[in-house]
Design a protein around this motif. Structure first.
Motif, mmCIF file in Angstrom:
data_model
loop_
_atom_site.group_PDB
_atom_site.id
_atom_site.type_symbol
_atom_site.label_atom_id
_atom_site.label_comp_id
_atom_site.label_asym_id
_atom_site.label_seq_id
_atom_site.Cartn_x
_atom_site.Cartn_y
_atom_site.Cartn_z
ATOM 1 N N PHE A 106 2.837 25.041 27.825
ATOM 2 C CA PHE A 106 2.398 26.278 27.184
ATOM 3 C C PHE A 106 3.396 26.556 26.062
ATOM 4 C CE2 PHE A 106 1.202 26.229 31.611
ATOM 5 C CZ PHE A 106 -0.134 26.620 31.592
ATOM 6 N N ILE A 107 2.921 26.493 24.837
ATOM 7 C CA ILE A 107 3.805 26.646 23.684
ATOM 8 C C ILE A 107 3.383 27.883 22.908
ATOM 9 C CG2 ILE A 107 4.618 25.571 21.550
ATOM 10 C CD1 ILE A 107 3.945 22.858 22.821
ATOM 11 N N ASP A 108 4.374 28.780 22.666
ATOM 12 C CA ASP A 108 4.087 29.976 21.866
ATOM 13 C C ASP A 108 5.287 30.282 20.979
ATOM 14 O OD1 ASP A 108 5.997 31.279 23.451
ATOM 15 O OD2 ASP A 108 4.502 32.220 24.731
ATOM 16 N N SER A 109 5.280 31.416 20.353
ATOM 17 C CA SER A 109 6.344 31.776 19.413
ATOM 18 C C SER A 109 7.688 32.012 20.100
ATOM 19 C CB SER A 109 5.948 33.013 18.611
ATOM 20 O OG SER A 109 5.756 34.101 19.501
ATOM 21 N N GLN A 110 7.690 32.214 21.411
ATOM 22 C CA GLN A 110 8.933 32.441 22.156
ATOM 23 C C GLN A 110 9.586 31.143 22.606
ATOM 24 O OE1 GLN A 110 10.113 35.647 22.406
ATOM 25 N NE2 GLN A 110 8.368 35.944 21.042
ATOM 26 N N GLY A 111 8.772 30.130 22.898
ATOM 27 C CA GLY A 111 9.319 28.874 23.382
ATOM 28 C C GLY A 111 8.290 28.048 24.111
ATOM 29 N N ILE A 112 8.765 27.290 25.080
ATOM 30 C CA ILE A 112 7.927 26.334 25.799
ATOM 31 C C ILE A 112 8.058 26.581 27.297
ATOM 32 C CG2 ILE A 112 7.555 23.886 26.269
ATOM 33 C CD1 ILE A 112 8.921 23.368 23.538
ATOM 34 N N ARG A 113 6.928 26.564 27.971
ATOM 35 C CA ARG A 113 6.921 26.638 29.428
ATOM 36 C C ARG A 113 6.251 25.365 29.914
ATOM 37 N NH1 ARG A 113 3.382 29.248 33.492
ATOM 38 N NH2 ARG A 113 2.062 29.885 31.760
ATOM 39 N N GLU A 114 6.972 24.633 30.767
ATOM 40 C CA GLU A 114 6.463 23.381 31.316
ATOM 41 C C GLU A 114 6.269 23.552 32.817
ATOM 42 O OE1 GLU A 114 7.746 18.729 31.217
ATOM 43 O OE2 GLU A 114 9.299 20.190 31.717
ATOM 44 N N VAL A 115 5.103 23.181 33.305
ATOM 45 C CA VAL A 115 4.797 23.276 34.731
ATOM 46 C C VAL A 115 4.503 21.868 35.237
ATOM 47 C CG1 VAL A 115 3.268 24.266 36.466
ATOM 48 C CG2 VAL A 115 3.835 25.587 34.414
ATOM 49 N N THR A 116 5.224 21.489 36.307
ATOM 50 C CA THR A 116 4.999 20.202 36.969
ATOM 51 C C THR A 116 4.792 20.459 38.455
ATOM 52 O OG1 THR A 116 7.320 19.764 37.496
ATOM 53 C CG2 THR A 116 6.537 19.027 35.331
ATOM 54 N N LYS A 117 4.580 19.400 39.189
ATOM 55 C CA LYS A 117 4.397 19.493 40.637
ATOM 56 C C LYS A 117 5.610 20.127 41.313
ATOM 57 C CE LYS A 117 3.591 16.450 44.574
ATOM 58 N NZ LYS A 117 3.398 15.059 44.989
ATOM 59 N N ASN A 118 6.791 19.919 40.727
ATOM 60 C CA ASN A 118 8.034 20.399 41.347
ATOM 61 C C ASN A 118 8.481 21.775 40.892
ATOM 62 O OD1 ASN A 118 8.103 18.037 42.715
ATOM 63 N ND2 ASN A 118 9.851 17.187 41.641
ATOM 64 N N GLY A 119 7.839 22.344 39.905
ATOM 65 C CA GLY A 119 8.272 23.663 39.467
ATOM 66 C C GLY A 119 7.924 23.970 38.034
ATOM 67 N N GLU A 120 8.607 24.956 37.531
ATOM 68 C CA GLU A 120 8.317 25.496 36.211
ATOM 69 C C GLU A 120 9.624 25.644 35.445
ATOM 70 O OE1 GLU A 120 6.459 29.698 34.847
ATOM 71 O OE2 GLU A 120 5.474 28.697 36.528
ATOM 72 N N THR A 121 9.586 25.304 34.163
ATOM 73 C CA THR A 121 10.760 25.411 33.310
ATOM 74 C C THR A 121 10.390 26.185 32.060
ATOM 75 O OG1 THR A 121 11.462 23.224 34.053
ATOM 76 C CG2 THR A 121 12.539 24.098 32.102
ATOM 77 N N HIS A 122 11.247 27.129 31.693
ATOM 78 C CA HIS A 122 11.069 27.878 30.452
ATOM 79 C C HIS A 122 12.201 27.487 29.508
ATOM 80 C CE1 HIS A 122 8.103 30.785 32.047
ATOM 81 N NE2 HIS A 122 8.716 30.543 33.187
ATOM 82 N N VAL A 123 11.856 27.158 28.285
ATOM 83 C CA VAL A 123 12.866 26.827 27.282
ATOM 84 C C VAL A 123 12.563 27.653 26.035
ATOM 85 C CG1 VAL A 123 13.940 25.000 25.914
ATOM 86 C CG2 VAL A 123 12.998 24.453 28.158
ATOM 87 N N ARG A 124 13.518 28.466 25.637
ATOM 88 C CA ARG A 124 13.365 29.204 24.371
ATOM 89 C C ARG A 124 13.534 28.211 23.226
ATOM 90 N NH1 ARG A 124 13.717 34.691 25.378
ATOM 91 N NH2 ARG A 124 14.795 35.258 27.288
ATOM 92 N N TRP A 125 13.053 28.583 22.074
ATOM 93 C CA TRP A 125 13.179 27.700 20.926
ATOM 94 C C TRP A 125 14.640 27.384 20.623
ATOM 95 C CZ3 TRP A 125 9.522 24.682 19.940
ATOM 96 C CH2 TRP A 125 8.190 25.077 20.073
ATOM 97 N N SER A 126 15.538 28.311 20.898
ATOM 98 C CA SER A 126 16.959 28.041 20.667
ATOM 99 C C SER A 126 17.485 26.950 21.600
ATOM 100 C CB SER A 126 17.775 29.323 20.846
ATOM 101 O OG SER A 126 17.625 29.822 22.167
ATOM 102 N N GLY A 127 16.770 26.663 22.678
ATOM 103 C CA GLY A 127 17.159 25.607 23.613
ATOM 104 C C GLY A 127 16.650 24.234 23.218
ATOM 105 N N ILE A 128 15.824 24.162 22.208
ATOM 106 C CA ILE A 128 15.354 22.874 21.686
ATOM 107 C C ILE A 128 16.274 22.514 20.522
ATOM 108 C CG2 ILE A 128 13.438 21.600 20.645
ATOM 109 C CD1 ILE A 128 12.896 22.405 23.530
#
Length: 175
Positions: A106-128
């Motif tokens: 899920f990509i938006d103006s705030q960052g990226i949210r990745e969902v896998t079988k093991n969980g969910e990760t949120h990364v702000r654009w500053s983290g890329i």
């Protein structure tokens, strides 16, 4: 907002490791050193061996020059083949369920949210830190050595993603 789902495969993990090796300054420097220092050492060997065995230096130079030339030519392909081999070994060592398999992004103006079988990760654009792409994938580096691997065929609006990356991420890796 862009959202899409894809299967991340072993081959895409291998592709990332090759991409990283070809674009990392540290890896390129290591390849260059290994490619040229070892032949120089071999070219010095006739000068060491000739007095010990009472042989002609120039008679020994021919095979050592040949070996040095072959090393310089064939070491880079071997180096990249070895990266592929080691990447496959690493991915097959454990479960790797969070790395391989189904990913939802899920990509938006705030960052990226990745969902896998093991969980969910949120990364702000500053983290890329940076991004790059090859023929098949887009790599969103979240550290110097790891990245979110996104297959291009899974991205419905690839040009829109490229524009967002250019706007939000400060550096891109050479393509």
């Amino acid at each position: 907002m862009q959202e899409f789902s894809y299967e991340l495969t072993e081959q895409q993990f291998v592709d990332f490791n090759l991409y990283h090796a070809k674009h990392s300054e540290a890896v390129k420097r290591s390849l260059t050193i290994q490619r040229f220092v070892i032949p120089v050492i071999y070219l010095m060997m006739p000068f060491v061996m000739a007095p010990i065995f009472d042989w002609s230096v120039w008679g020994l130079m021919v095979p050592f020059i040949l070996f040095a030339a072959l090393w310089i030519i064939f070491f880079p392909p071997y180096f990249h083949w070895n990266i592929k081999r080691m990447s496959r070994k690493m991915v097959n060592e454990g479960k790797n369920e969070g790395l391989l398999g189904t990913h939802e992004l899920f990509i938006d103006s705030q960052g990226i949210r990745e969902v896998t079988k093991n969980g969910e990760t949120h990364v702000r654009w500053s983290g890329i830190e940076k991004y790059g792409e090859d023929a098949d994938n887009v790599y969103l580096y979240n550290s110097a050595m790891s990245a979110l691997i996104v297959p291009k065929k899974a991205v419905p609006e690839l040009e829109s993603l490229r524009k967002l990356l250019a706007e939000k991420v400060s550096a891109s890796v050479g393509n």
